[in-house]
Structures are given as C-alpha cells and as structure tokens.
Write a protein that holds these residues in place. Structure first.
Motif, mmCIF file in Angstrom:
data_model
loop_
_atom_site.group_PDB
_atom_site.id
_atom_site.type_symbol
_atom_site.label_atom_id
_atom_site.label_comp_id
_atom_site.label_asym_id
_atom_site.label_seq_id
_atom_site.Cartn_x
_atom_site.Cartn_y
_atom_site.Cartn_z
ATOM 1 N N LEU A 149 10.989 45.019 50.887
ATOM 2 C CA LEU A 149 10.874 43.892 50.060
ATOM 3 C C LEU A 149 12.089 44.507 48.744
ATOM 4 O O LEU A 149 11.426 45.500 48.032
ATOM 5 C CB LEU A 149 9.574 43.556 49.184
ATOM 6 N N GLU A 150 12.891 43.982 48.539
ATOM 7 C CA GLU A 150 13.824 44.265 47.436
ATOM 8 C C GLU A 150 13.559 43.343 46.374
ATOM 9 O O GLU A 150 13.940 42.244 46.250
ATOM 10 C CB GLU A 150 15.153 44.324 47.851
ATOM 11 N N VAL A 151 13.449 44.133 45.117
ATOM 12 C CA VAL A 151 13.245 43.244 43.651
ATOM 13 C C VAL A 151 14.401 43.819 43.041
ATOM 14 O O VAL A 151 14.664 44.946 42.567
ATOM 15 C CB VAL A 151 12.033 43.644 43.208
ATOM 16 N N THR A 152 15.275 42.789 42.523
ATOM 17 C CA THR A 152 16.168 43.130 41.468
ATOM 18 C C THR A 152 16.043 42.434 40.240
ATOM 19 O O THR A 152 15.821 40.966 40.296
ATOM 20 C CB THR A 152 17.524 42.796 42.215
ATOM 21 N N CYS A 153 16.298 43.078 39.035
ATOM 22 C CA CYS A 153 15.938 42.229 37.770
ATOM 23 C C CYS A 153 17.004 42.426 36.933
ATOM 24 O O CYS A 153 17.753 43.761 36.843
ATOM 25 C CB CYS A 153 14.822 42.901 37.064
ATOM 26 N N LYS A 154 17.594 41.671 36.046
ATOM 27 C CA LYS A 154 18.559 41.745 35.195
ATOM 28 C C LYS A 154 18.142 42.627 33.952
ATOM 29 O O LYS A 154 17.136 42.399 33.621
ATOM 30 C CB LYS A 154 19.017 40.518 34.696
ATOM 31 N N ALA A 155 19.255 43.149 33.598
ATOM 32 C CA ALA A 155 18.797 44.040 32.061
ATOM 33 C C ALA A 155 18.509 43.244 30.955
ATOM 34 O O ALA A 155 19.166 42.295 30.906
ATOM 35 C CB ALA A 155 19.970 44.904 31.850
ATOM 36 N N GLU A 156 17.537 43.414 30.041
ATOM 37 C CA GLU A 156 17.276 42.600 29.027
ATOM 38 C C GLU A 156 18.393 42.691 27.982
ATOM 39 O O GLU A 156 18.828 43.693 27.825
ATOM 40 C CB GLU A 156 15.661 43.146 28.505
ATOM 41 N N GLY A 157 18.274 41.673 27.336
ATOM 42 C CA GLY A 157 19.207 41.625 26.197
ATOM 43 C C GLY A 157 20.486 41.063 26.605
ATOM 44 O O GLY A 157 21.436 40.771 25.720
ATOM 45 N N GLN A 180 13.762 38.376 44.273
ATOM 46 C CA GLN A 180 12.985 39.234 45.458
ATOM 47 C C GLN A 180 13.696 38.630 46.748
ATOM 48 O O GLN A 180 13.720 37.578 46.974
ATOM 49 C CB GLN A 180 11.479 39.163 45.430
ATOM 50 N N ALA A 181 13.693 39.534 47.810
ATOM 51 C CA ALA A 181 14.354 39.502 49.045
ATOM 52 C C ALA A 181 13.664 40.283 49.993
ATOM 53 O O ALA A 181 13.667 41.590 49.671
ATOM 54 C CB ALA A 181 15.800 39.489 49.020
ATOM 55 N N VAL A 182 13.219 39.782 51.293
ATOM 56 C CA VAL A 182 12.557 40.652 52.140
ATOM 57 C C VAL A 182 13.903 41.158 53.328
ATOM 58 O O VAL A 182 14.591 40.065 53.701
ATOM 59 C CB VAL A 182 11.661 39.698 53.118
ATOM 60 N N VAL A 183 13.955 42.235 53.519
ATOM 61 C CA VAL A 183 15.107 42.647 54.506
ATOM 62 C C VAL A 183 14.585 43.274 55.765
ATOM 63 O O VAL A 183 13.541 44.005 55.583
ATOM 64 C CB VAL A 183 15.742 44.046 53.593
ATOM 65 N N ARG A 184 14.978 42.529 56.828
ATOM 66 C CA ARG A 184 14.608 43.067 58.152
ATOM 67 C C ARG A 184 15.978 43.775 58.713
ATOM 68 O O ARG A 184 16.528 43.403 59.396
ATOM 69 C CB ARG A 184 14.057 42.000 58.513
ATOM 70 N N PRO A 185 15.741 45.199 58.832
ATOM 71 C CA PRO A 185 16.899 45.980 59.187
ATOM 72 C C PRO A 185 17.077 45.869 60.731
ATOM 73 O O PRO A 185 16.290 45.871 61.415
ATOM 74 C CB PRO A 185 16.714 47.550 58.913
ATOM 75 N N ASP A 186 18.375 45.682 61.077
ATOM 76 C CA ASP A 186 18.780 45.828 62.487
ATOM 77 C C ASP A 186 18.762 47.277 62.896
ATOM 78 O O ASP A 186 19.474 48.087 62.134
ATOM 79 C CB ASP A 186 20.055 44.846 62.729
ATOM 80 N N PRO A 187 18.143 47.762 63.937
ATOM 81 C CA PRO A 187 18.110 48.881 64.364
ATOM 82 C C PRO A 187 19.538 49.718 64.445
ATOM 83 O O PRO A 187 19.966 50.629 64.101
ATOM 84 C CB PRO A 187 17.228 49.055 65.555
#
Length: 222
Positions: A214-222, A175-182
């Motif tokens: 908040l961006e949450v990225t998960c690896k595929a199972e298997g 997980q990572a918090v992203v704070r966009p620059d306008p």
C-alpha cells in the motif's frame, strides 16, 4: 511460514512439507488471505498501528489442527489456540512479523506486537495481531506498507484492494495498492540484485520487491 529450527512454526506443524534444496524450486506451500488496516492517531497525521488479519488455506489449517489438537476432539480449545499463538509469535518474530514499512524509501522500525491471537473458524486458522511504529511515523511524502514472507514459503494474498487501506485517510493524501509483476520487479531492481538472490532468493531480504504493498502519498502542508 518458516522451516528453520525446532522453534519455527512450520517445523512444528508440517515437517513433511520441507522446502526443496534446489533454489529454483522455491515457491509458496502455504497460502493466506490477508487484511491490513492502517490506524491513525487522533491528529489524523501520524500512524498509530497496523492491524493484521491472516486467514490460512484449508490444507495448512487442517495440519495445524492435527498438530495442536491435544485432546483429539477435532477442535482447538483456548489452551490449544494459545499454544498456536505463541508458536507463530516465536516463529515469525525474526522476520519482523512478515511486515515492512518504509518512509521515503527507508525502512521504518516496528515494535513487536504485544500479543498475537489465533482462532479456528470454519476449518481455517485465523491469525490477528497489531503492531506500532517504534518512533512517530508521520504521513508525509510517500509511506509504504507491505506484508511478505522472505522465505517464499507463505503467500500472503490481498484478494481485494479494499483489504489493504488507511482508515480515515486525510484529504491531502492518496492511497494505492500496488501488485508487482515478478518479471517487471526483477527488471526494475536488476542493478541491486546480487548473485545470492538468484541462487537462493529465500536467503536474502529482496523478496520484498514482490510483495503487494500500500503506497500512501501526502501533499506537504502549507
């Protein structure tokens, strides 16, 4: 918050703080420090709920106190807090309660919260509520969670990254918090931004590109 009709919260509590009719002058008038906790189901793979906490700035909070303190005792009792809760609930419902959730870049529908709670502590208005995905939401690929006011009237701020997180995140996920620059956000979305956005950004749904997420990225199972 939203200034639109008698039913809106800010129209009730801060009618003197009208938005400028000049789009270029649209900017936040209300500020809230926020916390967002993403709660998973027992399986550790699907989202159970989003728990929101917003703590509003002293100026706006004092405006709320003056408007809803019917007995003029300089505090908000249970009945007065309930009126605040209902007013906020009615005001932000049409804006999906200032939350946006996407899965693979597509919007995820959320259920309206069962209730919204208001508290007044140390001269600040505090709003709490919990919402759930309308359909099962599994943590796969990329899921994002954000909070923003599409009218640009309220700035929802996450002062620390730890104030926006998934509780008990699975080992296969990050997980990572992203704070966009306008400026960067506008440049990256230039092709999708219409003249309507530049003429009146509060009249579109594109303000979400500026939202802390908040961006949450998960690896595929298997």
């Amino acid at each position: 918050m939203i200034l639109r009709a008698r039913s809106t919260f800010l129209a009730s509590v801060a009618t003197a703080l009208l938005l400028s009719t000049v789009p270029a002058q649209v900017h936040p008038h209300v500020f809230a420090e926020a916390r967002l906790d993403i709660v998973l189901n027992a399986d550790g793979k699907t989202v159970k709920s989003l728990r929101h906490l917003w703590r509003f700035d002293d100026l706006f909070s004092s405006t709320v106190l003056m408007e809803f303190d019917k007995n003029s005792d300089l505090k908000l009792d249970d009945a007065e807090l309930q009126e605040v809760s209902q007013t906020v609930f009615d005001s932000i419902g049409e804006f999906n309660y200032f939350q946006i959730v996407t899965e693979g870049g597509k919007d995820v529908a959320m259920k309206p919260p069962a209730q919204l709670m208001a508290n007044y502590d140390k001269d600040q208005l505090i709003i709490l509520f919990e919402s759930e995905p309308k359909d099962p939401l599994k943590l796969t690929d990329k899921v994002t969670f954000g909070v923003y006011d599409p009218t640009f009237y309220t700035a929802i701020e996450f002062l620390e990254d730890d104030n926006m997180k998934v509780d008990s995140l699975p080992a296969a996920c990050s997980q990572a918090v992203v704070r966009p620059d306008p400026d960067e956000a506008i440049a990256q979305n230039q092709s999708s931004l219409t003249d309507a956005f530049f003429n009146d950004p509060a009249g579109t749904d594109m303000s979400k590109i500026f939202a802390t997420r908040l961006e949450v990225t998960c690896k595929a199972e298997g």
